[in-house]
Design an enzyme around this catalytic site. Structure first.
Site, PDB file in Angstrom:
ATOM      1  N   ASP A  37     -26.207  -9.780 -20.017  1.00  0.00           N
ATOM      2  CA  ASP A  37     -25.282  -8.656 -19.948  1.00  0.00           C
ATOM      3  C   ASP A  37     -24.002  -9.107 -19.234  1.00  0.00           C
ATOM      4  OD1 ASP A  37     -26.739  -6.744 -21.330  1.00  0.00           O
ATOM      5  OD2 ASP A  37     -27.978  -6.313 -19.573  1.00  0.00           O
ATOM      6  N   ARG A  69     -36.194  -4.572 -21.356  1.00  0.00           N
ATOM      7  CA  ARG A  69     -34.826  -4.213 -20.966  1.00  0.00           C
ATOM      8  C   ARG A  69     -34.688  -2.702 -20.775  1.00  0.00           C
ATOM      9  NH1 ARG A  69     -30.381  -7.383 -22.194  1.00  0.00           N
ATOM     10  NH2 ARG A  69     -29.228  -5.619 -23.012  1.00  0.00           N
ATOM     11  N   TYR A 114     -29.733 -13.952 -23.441  1.00  0.00           N
ATOM     12  CA  TYR A 114     -29.385 -12.568 -23.747  1.00  0.00           C
ATOM     13  C   TYR A 114     -28.816 -11.949 -22.462  1.00  0.00           C
ATOM     14  CZ  TYR A 114     -30.560  -8.019 -26.009  1.00  0.00           C
ATOM     15  OH  TYR A 114     -30.547  -6.773 -26.588  1.00  0.00           O
ATOM     16  N   ARG A 125     -28.960 -13.798 -34.146  1.00  0.00           N
ATOM     17  CA  ARG A 125     -28.839 -12.617 -35.014  1.00  0.00           C
ATOM     18  C   ARG A 125     -27.381 -12.245 -35.064  1.00  0.00           C
ATOM     19  NH1 ARG A 125     -31.909 -11.000 -38.808  1.00  0.00           N
ATOM     20  NH2 ARG A 125     -31.713  -8.753 -38.439  1.00  0.00           N
ATOM     21  N   GLU A 176     -23.408   0.087 -36.959  1.00  0.00           N
ATOM     22  CA  GLU A 176     -23.760  -1.297 -36.618  1.00  0.00           C
ATOM     23  C   GLU A 176     -24.958  -1.731 -37.466  1.00  0.00           C
ATOM     24  OE1 GLU A 176     -23.671  -1.810 -32.324  1.00  0.00           O
ATOM     25  OE2 GLU A 176     -25.285  -3.257 -32.479  1.00  0.00           O
ATOM     26  N   ARG A 221     -27.280   1.754 -35.152  1.00  0.00           N
ATOM     27  CA  ARG A 221     -26.670   2.807 -34.334  1.00  0.00           C
ATOM     28  C   ARG A 221     -25.288   3.177 -34.847  1.00  0.00           C
ATOM     29  NH1 ARG A 221     -27.111  -0.827 -28.746  1.00  0.00           N
ATOM     30  NH2 ARG A 221     -26.349  -2.732 -29.689  1.00  0.00           N
ATOM     31  N   ARG A 274     -39.433   6.151 -17.817  1.00  0.00           N
ATOM     32  CA  ARG A 274     -39.397   6.967 -16.601  1.00  0.00           C
ATOM     33  C   ARG A 274     -40.229   8.227 -16.757  1.00  0.00           C
ATOM     34  NH1 ARG A 274     -33.544   6.846 -16.993  1.00  0.00           N
ATOM     35  NH2 ARG A 274     -32.889   4.870 -16.075  1.00  0.00           N
TER      36      ARG A 274
HETATM   37  P1  FAD Z   1     -18.405 -14.191 -25.929  1.00  0.00           P
HETATM   38  O1  FAD Z   1     -17.867 -12.834 -25.689  1.00  0.00           O
HETATM   39  O2  FAD Z   1     -19.221 -14.416 -27.156  1.00  0.00           O
HETATM   40  O3  FAD Z   1     -17.181 -15.225 -25.898  1.00  0.00           O
HETATM   41  C1  FAD Z   1     -17.281 -16.534 -26.408  1.00  0.00           C
HETATM   42  C2  FAD Z   1     -15.954 -16.834 -27.063  1.00  0.00           C
HETATM   43  O4  FAD Z   1     -15.950 -18.214 -27.458  1.00  0.00           O
HETATM   44  C3  FAD Z   1     -15.721 -16.040 -28.356  1.00  0.00           C
HETATM   45  O5  FAD Z   1     -14.512 -15.318 -28.252  1.00  0.00           O
HETATM   46  C4  FAD Z   1     -15.670 -17.101 -29.445  1.00  0.00           C
HETATM   47  O6  FAD Z   1     -14.741 -16.797 -30.471  1.00  0.00           O
HETATM   48  C5  FAD Z   1     -15.255 -18.333 -28.667  1.00  0.00           C
HETATM   49  N1  FAD Z   1     -15.654 -19.594 -29.305  1.00  0.00           N
HETATM   50  C6  FAD Z   1     -16.889 -19.936 -29.721  1.00  0.00           C
HETATM   51  N2  FAD Z   1     -16.857 -21.160 -30.272  1.00  0.00           N
HETATM   52  C7  FAD Z   1     -15.577 -21.605 -30.214  1.00  0.00           C
HETATM   53  C8  FAD Z   1     -14.929 -22.773 -30.641  1.00  0.00           C
HETATM   54  N3  FAD Z   1     -15.579 -23.743 -31.275  1.00  0.00           N
HETATM   55  N4  FAD Z   1     -13.596 -22.894 -30.430  1.00  0.00           N
HETATM   56  C9  FAD Z   1     -12.900 -21.903 -29.824  1.00  0.00           C
HETATM   57  N5  FAD Z   1     -13.478 -20.754 -29.407  1.00  0.00           N
HETATM   58  C10 FAD Z   1     -14.800 -20.606 -29.596  1.00  0.00           C
HETATM   59  N6  FAD Z   1     -23.298  -6.294 -22.136  1.00  0.00           N
HETATM   60  C11 FAD Z   1     -23.295  -5.312 -21.200  1.00  0.00           C
HETATM   61  O7  FAD Z   1     -23.290  -5.604 -19.995  1.00  0.00           O
HETATM   62  N7  FAD Z   1     -23.275  -3.989 -21.583  1.00  0.00           N
HETATM   63  C12 FAD Z   1     -23.281  -3.600 -22.878  1.00  0.00           C
HETATM   64  O8  FAD Z   1     -23.265  -2.401 -23.175  1.00  0.00           O
HETATM   65  C13 FAD Z   1     -23.300  -4.613 -23.880  1.00  0.00           C
HETATM   66  N8  FAD Z   1     -23.313  -4.289 -25.186  1.00  0.00           N
HETATM   67  C14 FAD Z   1     -23.315  -5.263 -26.131  1.00  0.00           C
HETATM   68  C15 FAD Z   1     -23.336  -4.880 -27.468  1.00  0.00           C
HETATM   69  C16 FAD Z   1     -23.334  -5.853 -28.457  1.00  0.00           C
HETATM   70  C17 FAD Z   1     -23.348  -5.451 -29.903  1.00  0.00           C
HETATM   71  C18 FAD Z   1     -23.338  -7.236 -28.092  1.00  0.00           C
HETATM   72  C19 FAD Z   1     -23.356  -8.299 -29.152  1.00  0.00           C
HETATM   73  C20 FAD Z   1     -23.330  -7.616 -26.761  1.00  0.00           C
HETATM   74  C21 FAD Z   1     -23.327  -6.630 -25.762  1.00  0.00           C
HETATM   75  N9  FAD Z   1     -23.288  -6.970 -24.414  1.00  0.00           N
HETATM   76  C22 FAD Z   1     -23.301  -5.979 -23.460  1.00  0.00           C
HETATM   77  C23 FAD Z   1     -23.260  -8.386 -23.957  1.00  0.00           C
HETATM   78  C24 FAD Z   1     -21.830  -8.881 -23.759  1.00  0.00           C
HETATM   79  O9  FAD Z   1     -21.142  -8.824 -24.984  1.00  0.00           O
HETATM   80  C25 FAD Z   1     -21.894 -10.322 -23.252  1.00  0.00           C
HETATM   81  O10 FAD Z   1     -22.596 -10.394 -22.029  1.00  0.00           O
HETATM   82  C26 FAD Z   1     -20.526 -10.960 -23.029  1.00  0.00           C
HETATM   83  O11 FAD Z   1     -19.575 -10.593 -23.992  1.00  0.00           O
HETATM   84  C27 FAD Z   1     -20.679 -12.465 -23.049  1.00  0.00           C
HETATM   85  O12 FAD Z   1     -19.461 -13.092 -22.756  1.00  0.00           O
HETATM   86  P2  FAD Z   1     -19.281 -14.626 -23.139  1.00  0.00           P
HETATM   87  O13 FAD Z   1     -17.960 -15.029 -22.608  1.00  0.00           O
HETATM   88  O14 FAD Z   1     -20.483 -15.383 -22.730  1.00  0.00           O
HETATM   89  O15 FAD Z   1     -19.342 -14.670 -24.741  1.00  0.00           O
HETATM   90  N1  UDP Z   2     -34.884  -0.620 -28.789  1.00  0.00           N
HETATM   91  C1  UDP Z   2     -35.657   0.182 -29.573  1.00  0.00           C
HETATM   92  N2  UDP Z   2     -35.219   1.426 -29.899  1.00  0.00           N
HETATM   93  C2  UDP Z   2     -34.031   1.895 -29.484  1.00  0.00           C
HETATM   94  C3  UDP Z   2     -33.225   1.070 -28.682  1.00  0.00           C
HETATM   95  C4  UDP Z   2     -33.670  -0.195 -28.344  1.00  0.00           C
HETATM   96  O1  UDP Z   2     -36.741  -0.214 -29.987  1.00  0.00           O
HETATM   97  O2  UDP Z   2     -33.671   3.037 -29.825  1.00  0.00           O
HETATM   98  C5  UDP Z   2     -35.382  -1.979 -28.461  1.00  0.00           C
HETATM   99  C6  UDP Z   2     -34.901  -3.024 -29.469  1.00  0.00           C
HETATM  100  O3  UDP Z   2     -35.919  -3.982 -29.627  1.00  0.00           O
HETATM  101  C7  UDP Z   2     -33.710  -3.644 -28.783  1.00  0.00           C
HETATM  102  C8  UDP Z   2     -34.197  -3.647 -27.331  1.00  0.00           C
HETATM  103  O4  UDP Z   2     -34.917  -2.407 -27.202  1.00  0.00           O
HETATM  104  O5  UDP Z   2     -33.445  -4.936 -29.264  1.00  0.00           O
HETATM  105  C9  UDP Z   2     -33.111  -3.718 -26.291  1.00  0.00           C
HETATM  106  O6  UDP Z   2     -32.215  -2.643 -26.475  1.00  0.00           O
HETATM  107  P1  UDP Z   2     -30.755  -2.672 -25.926  1.00  0.00           P
HETATM  108  O7  UDP Z   2     -30.168  -1.326 -26.107  1.00  0.00           O
HETATM  109  O8  UDP Z   2     -30.782  -3.264 -24.566  1.00  0.00           O
HETATM  110  O9  UDP Z   2     -30.079  -3.676 -26.953  1.00  0.00           O
HETATM  111  P2  UDP Z   2     -28.579  -4.192 -27.087  1.00  0.00           P
HETATM  112  O10 UDP Z   2     -27.679  -3.067 -26.638  1.00  0.00           O
HETATM  113  O11 UDP Z   2     -28.504  -5.422 -26.227  1.00  0.00           O
HETATM  114  O12 UDP Z   2     -28.462  -4.484 -28.535  1.00  0.00           O
END
Ligand code: FAD
Ligand code: UDP
Length: 361
Positions: A348, A170, A346, A247, A298, A278, A174
């Protein structure tokens, strides 16, 4: 009464609901949380937009998706350029010439490649079979030991040698002095936060919060002709083949009195002895000028029933188990499975939005 019951008011559910309601379909959107937006949800603290579930930076190479999202909000010019803190020493991410200069004093791409090649050769990695070998093959042992191993093992709760290689792919590597974490053509943060986008998307739908689908499955099924389900797919099937692994995370948010805690939106702590992965300083996502600041630490966590399942663990064992659930799901006539949890991937945000649009169409 409804054409669609949409379980989950996250990005997938919201895009689908918007598209369906635009086409005249009646949608009921439910979420067990007390707010919409899923993991995109933001709070406002002292005038600062706080990403409650960790940093969310929208990025994509897909012009249609970028234009689609911009219909719901204006985006700012934020470009993600995290810093890694390894035992008090700072490095630029993703792995680029700034990182290599800091580590080895190399000033040319050729010299950096030479160091990496030497380290790869002495580690004896030829065809990478797991994350550890993949990382060493891409950036050598020094970067692996200082910037990858500790972070990854905290994040995923297992040795890098037991993790799939795709996770590290991911991140870009560079041989230029470019600190942008994502290589995508379009990126930014919606001005005012993600709630505005989700609110607009759900404008024409009925929304019920604090509503768990499993509390009244029969009632909800009777309320609509079709279901769009974005929760955990193994939960939908009552774990009949066993539990998929996820996780989880704990977010610890603090309001601080100074104007600037760490000088950057994202600082990763890459050594194993720091328990969090982070620290996010939210004001830097929106270039906010305030005399206070909000930070979030986090902490990765083993998922236990009742926790939020933030990440699917896409190793071979879970992939095989998911395949069994996917086969059941493929046989459903009136249920669409979508999003990160519904398809155990996984994904985005741009991918989630693109898939929801495709499904709705
Ligand atoms: P979710 O946002 O998980 O929505 C699912 C919803 O279903 C939840 O609100 C949940 O409460 C609800 N639900 C589940 N089960 C039930 C039930 N039984 N009854 C009623 N409701 C229910 N993506 C990026 O592009 N850029 C980023 O920088 C980025 N950073 C991230 C950082 C973190 C820490 C995490 C965890 C993810 C990140 N993502 C990022 C990914 C991004 O969060 C997801 O792609 C996106 O939120 C997924 O949307 P979703 O609708 O599939 O899921
Ligand atoms: N990663 C790492 N060091 C860093 C940042 C990321 O080793 O400082 C690795 C780690 O395994 C992580 C993966 O790269 O799970 C993907 O990182 P990303 O930032 O895409 O993770 P997310 O924002 O989805 O948690």
């Amino acid at each position: 009464m409804y054409d669609y019951l949409i379980v989950g008011a996250g990005l997938f559910g919201a895009v689908f609901a918007h598209e369906a309601s635009q086409k005249g379909k009646r949608c009921l959107v439910i979420d067990k949380r007390s707010h919409t937006g899923g993991n995109l949800h933001c709070d406002e603290v002292e005038g600062i937009v706080v990403h409650r579930y960790g940093a969310h930076i929208f990025h994509t190479n897909d012009r249609d998706i970028w234009e689609y999202m911009n219909r719901f909000a204006d985006f700012n010019r934020y470009t993600n350029a995290p810093i890694a803190n390894y035992k008090g020493e700072l490095f630029n991410l993703p792995f680029n010439m700034n990182t290599f200069y800091k580590l080895w004093g190399v000033t040319t791409p050729e010299a950096a490649r030479r160091v990496i090649e030497e380290q790869r050769a002495s580690a004896g990695v030829k065809e990478p079979r797991n994350l550890e070998e993949q990382a060493i093959s891409l950036v050598g042992t020094d970067v692996y030991e200082k910037l990858i191993k500790g972070y990854t093992e905290k994040q995923w709760g297992r040795p890098c040698a037991e993790l799939p290689a795709f996770i590290i792919k991911r991140l870009p590597v560079r041989f230029t002095f470019d600190n942008s974490y994502f290589s995508d053509r379009y990126q930014g943060i919606p001005i005012g936060g993600y709630n505005r986008i989700i609110d607009k998307m759900l404008e024409k739908c009925d929304v019920r919060l604090g509503a768990d689908y499993f509390d009244d499955e029969t009632g909800y099924r009777e309320a609509a002709a079709k279901v769009v389900y974005t929760g955990m797919i193994d939960a939908y099937y009552k774990y009949r083949f066993g539990r998929l692994e996820y996780r989880s995370l704990l977010f610890e948010t603090e309001l601080l009195s100074g104007p600037n805690f760490q000088g950057n939106a994202v600082v990763n702590y890459t050594s194993a002895d720091v328990p969090y992965t982070r620290i996010i300083e939210h004001k830097h996502f929106e270039f906010a000028d305030r005399d206070k600041t909000v930070i979030t630490r986090e902490y990765p966590k083993t998922f236990a029933p009742g926790d939020e399942p933030y990440y699917p663990v896409n190793d071979a064992k879970n992939a095989a188990l998911y395949e069994k659930y996917r086969e059941l799901a493929a046989g459903e006539k009136d249920v669409i499975f979508g999003g990160r949890l519904g398809t155990y991937r996984y994904l985005d945000m741009w991918q989630v939005a693109a898939e929801a649009l495709r499904c709705a169409n």
